[in-house]
Design a protein around this motif. Sequence first.
Motif, mmCIF file in Angstrom:
data_model
loop_
_atom_site.group_PDB
_atom_site.id
_atom_site.type_symbol
_atom_site.label_atom_id
_atom_site.label_comp_id
_atom_site.label_asym_id
_atom_site.label_seq_id
_atom_site.Cartn_x
_atom_site.Cartn_y
_atom_site.Cartn_z
ATOM 1 N N ILE A 15 34.134 -24.104 9.618
ATOM 2 C CA ILE A 15 34.339 -24.251 7.991
ATOM 3 C C ILE A 15 36.144 -24.860 7.872
ATOM 4 O O ILE A 15 36.600 -25.276 7.226
ATOM 5 N N ARG A 16 37.101 -23.702 8.689
ATOM 6 C CA ARG A 16 38.887 -23.765 8.512
ATOM 7 C C ARG A 16 38.687 -25.388 9.108
ATOM 8 O O ARG A 16 39.724 -26.158 8.617
ATOM 9 N N ASP A 17 38.349 -25.377 10.269
ATOM 10 C CA ASP A 17 38.870 -26.862 10.884
ATOM 11 C C ASP A 17 38.164 -27.636 10.060
ATOM 12 O O ASP A 17 38.858 -29.331 9.234
ATOM 13 N N VAL A 18 37.117 -28.100 8.867
ATOM 14 C CA VAL A 18 36.790 -28.884 7.686
ATOM 15 C C VAL A 18 37.465 -29.269 6.587
ATOM 16 O O VAL A 18 37.817 -30.282 6.402
ATOM 17 N N VAL A 19 37.747 -27.987 6.509
ATOM 18 C CA VAL A 19 38.706 -27.624 4.962
ATOM 19 C C VAL A 19 39.571 -28.763 5.460
ATOM 20 O O VAL A 19 40.675 -29.105 4.613
ATOM 21 N N LEU A 20 40.533 -28.282 6.848
ATOM 22 C CA LEU A 20 42.379 -29.146 6.584
ATOM 23 C C LEU A 20 41.835 -30.412 7.152
ATOM 24 O O LEU A 20 42.428 -31.018 7.031
ATOM 25 N N GLU A 21 40.565 -30.969 7.487
ATOM 26 C CA GLU A 21 40.165 -32.272 7.890
ATOM 27 C C GLU A 21 40.301 -32.925 6.181
ATOM 28 O O GLU A 21 40.245 -33.994 6.492
ATOM 29 N N VAL A 22 39.798 -32.299 5.108
ATOM 30 C CA VAL A 22 39.146 -32.925 4.053
ATOM 31 C C VAL A 22 40.620 -32.728 3.179
ATOM 32 O O VAL A 22 40.958 -33.704 2.728
ATOM 33 N N GLU A 23 41.282 -31.451 3.370
ATOM 34 C CA GLU A 23 42.762 -32.031 3.213
ATOM 35 C C GLU A 23 43.951 -32.810 3.472
ATOM 36 O O GLU A 23 44.101 -33.685 2.803
ATOM 37 N N ASP A 24 43.534 -33.417 5.209
ATOM 38 C CA ASP A 24 43.861 -34.255 5.797
ATOM 39 C C ASP A 24 43.419 -35.638 4.838
ATOM 40 O O ASP A 24 44.044 -36.964 4.298
ATOM 41 N N VAL A 25 42.303 -35.616 4.422
ATOM 42 C CA VAL A 25 41.642 -36.805 3.943
ATOM 43 C C VAL A 25 42.519 -37.485 2.719
ATOM 44 O O VAL A 25 42.546 -38.327 1.702
ATOM 45 N N ILE A 26 42.597 -35.869 1.801
ATOM 46 C CA ILE A 26 42.559 -36.675 0.452
ATOM 47 C C ILE A 26 44.446 -37.086 0.500
ATOM 48 O O ILE A 26 44.873 -37.207 -0.973
ATOM 49 N N ASP A 27 45.122 -36.359 0.983
ATOM 50 C CA ASP A 27 46.722 -36.360 0.961
ATOM 51 C C ASP A 27 46.588 -38.285 1.605
ATOM 52 O O ASP A 27 47.659 -38.235 1.271
#
Length: 873
Positions: free
Chosen positions: A65-77
């Motif tokens: 979950i943590r890694d996916v959330v960080l990936e989501v943040e990357d994509v939005i940024d």
Amino acid sequence: MADIIVDIFMKNLIKLLGHEANLLLKVKGQVCLLQDDLGIMNAFLKDSGGKRNEHHLVREIINQIRDVVLEVEDVIDIYMVKVIKQRRRTLLGRAFHSIGHANLLHDVSNQTTSIKNKIRNIYDNKATFGIGEVESNANEEAEQSLQRRRRNVEEEDVVGFVNDTATLVKKLVEGTLKRQVVSIIGMGGLGKTTLAKKIYNNSRVKNHFDCRAWVNGSQECKSKELLLGISRCVEMEKSDELHKMSEEELRIALNKHLKGKRYLIVLDDIWKVEIWDEVGAAFPEDLNGSRILITSRIKEVATHASSTPPHLLPFLDKNESWELFRKKVFRGENCPSNLETLGIQLAESCKGLPLSIVVLGGLLAKQEKSPRIWEKMIGKVNSYLTDNRTKCLDILALSYNHLPGYLKSCFLYFGMFPEGHKINARELMKLWMAEGFIQPIGNREVDDIAEDYLEELIDRSLIQVASKRSDGGVKSCCIHDLLRDLCIKESVKEKFFEIHSDADPSESSMIKARRLSIQGNTCNYFLSRTCDPKACARSLFLFSEQNNFDSNHWRWIYKGFKFIRVSYLWNVNLHSFPSQIRNLIYLKYLRINSEMNFIPASICKLQFLEVFDLRSSSSESILLPKGIWMMNQLRHLKVSRSLQLPDPAERITGTNPLRNLQVISALSINQKTTLLIRKSLFPNLRKLHLLHKHNGIRNWTGQEVLELLTSLEDSLPSLRVLKTESLWKFSLNRFDMYPESLTKITNISSIMVPEHFRILGKLPNLRILKLKDVTLNGSGTQRGLIRFVAGEFPKLEVIKMISVEIVTWEMERDAMPSLQHLVINFCYPLRNLPNELCRLTHLRLIEVSNISKELWNMLKDLNMNNGCKLIMD
């Protein structure tokens, strides 16, 4: 910690959807779906939180979950950067660059759905795999084992505590006959249990009380367990039947048994205020001098149980540290002379924490006692103490595990600063805000919420106060080395931050670390590594040793760290400011050192910048670019030298472009400054520092100063703090020259006359007055005179006078009725203080240093009333 990462990201995402909806317009639907998926994940994380030994399946899903959330943040940024860059382009440029990245969000949405399904599987199979039972049993056994270890370490050796013991014994056996609660608070491993045990076994204490009871608490202890423990200690009849009673029946029975007896109850290691609420009713309030002694790491527990101030246990001094170390290593034998110097060094490296000394001493007691062995440990003590086998960090981690979620990220942040670093409290709180750790609560100011968080960490004995401000708030703070190591250990595990230093070089790729702290010779660090375009750090801290910062270093930042929110360059000397800084689109906090006398216009492209902090030793004035008026997110504009604002464009005037600006430091005053203030271009300003740099320019007349000061009342309605520097002349024909809203005034390098104090004394809300390098003019006997009149300065709490040419101080009765703290330093002409000072009922502290011999002799014989403390240096 994963739940904190998700929670912070979700709150920032909600804020992003609200404030920057125009940037996400084309993909807002997909972002909202992501938000829903993350909400389900967050609920799972909160349900699984607080467990020390999660089942490996749960641990794995949390990591995913943590890694996916960080990936989501990357994509939005990535998406938002492309949108912002597209909007900056000309019409022709936009025709050649189209945005087609919505599919990236769609991909991540699919990934979060996959994780959500795994979460559902965990829930469905929880009973089958017995995850709940395994976790519960493992946690309970680990908790009990750790508590036994903690008590063994704390109680093994008694060193120091002479004054503490005498103070607390006196509180227990003397004083009021009313039942009282006495508390000992302090950091984990400081010796609270050891001290309490020493007091409990004191012969005077034993002989004073009819009965005594000692019970051990823990993070998860139940009030009934404590009541049963107390009942056994005081030898209640039919003790075998006590277990059958309900908690309420047990309280009543214990209260009845203790009735009429003078008792001492020790509640050791209490973590929750609710415990006192549930057990306190069992203790009768007879007028016979009964006492309850509580030990806790949390100040709130102590203050909840009693209005009596808790006893804050200090760290051991150098002599006490060496005594405890020697006692643990040599077990009563003398230390060989060839080891004494090394031993003292090792003991001092534990920074006065008994837990560290006892654990280190235990390790050395089992090894060969030789200079060869001990020399290897010099400078590396923390590495030995943080070894998993010592369980030292586990004992300290009890405090971290007990933190509410909103404080965990704030606490871990301390680990990013170098060992022994004094951290400016206001700087730290602004960093927390830039990181998104502080979210609005109702209509409260985020600055106030951040201050509450810091105070709470202090009250939980995790952070130490290094110095305080004039108003009693925290000026600087620090963290014990072992707790810093705990922050680093937890952060590496959770990908919260990484540290790279000369002392502990790491070959990590820095791709996954969300925060990066580089300490030591940063230039060599830059030159030895290539830029990594995949690096996803959102915060970059550089703690240098007077290193220069050139274009190569900037290139390393804006190519390898495209999404950073925080750039904290401490003691790094900046020679250039590249236009490419505009590419750090998300930057919210920028702290730099530079001797440049201009700021490039490219910085004004940073539309999210909230804090711009420029440090410099130069005396030259610095001119900001015109684009500054477009930076409507800017909250703090802090420059250590004279700052000049540019003329605003015609279309800017009257639109309040800097409506969020709250602090301006070292604003150079001239006629333009007065005009800009009158136009109310920063109406929400709370703190203002006005500076007059002469530099060959004509001095301002008294009338011009008056015009500037009187313009503040209407133009800056939120102004609370005013600092003026080098305003040499004042016009004195108006009593409304200062805004009535001011709570603090600092006057530096100026000439004042007695009438100034009449003007200041009329301010209804003034609480703090600081004068530094002030000349007191006046004719005849008025020269060097300060006179406070009855009824004036009604709310003044603090006066600080440093290098003030004061000769005579006169004071009428009923002047400054609220004064609490007085500081006098380098005021050599002053010969005495007014007698009325001794009659002030609220005065609690007078600090004097570097004064005349006459004043020194007068003060040393002064008899202060009302518990006022006099400190003479």
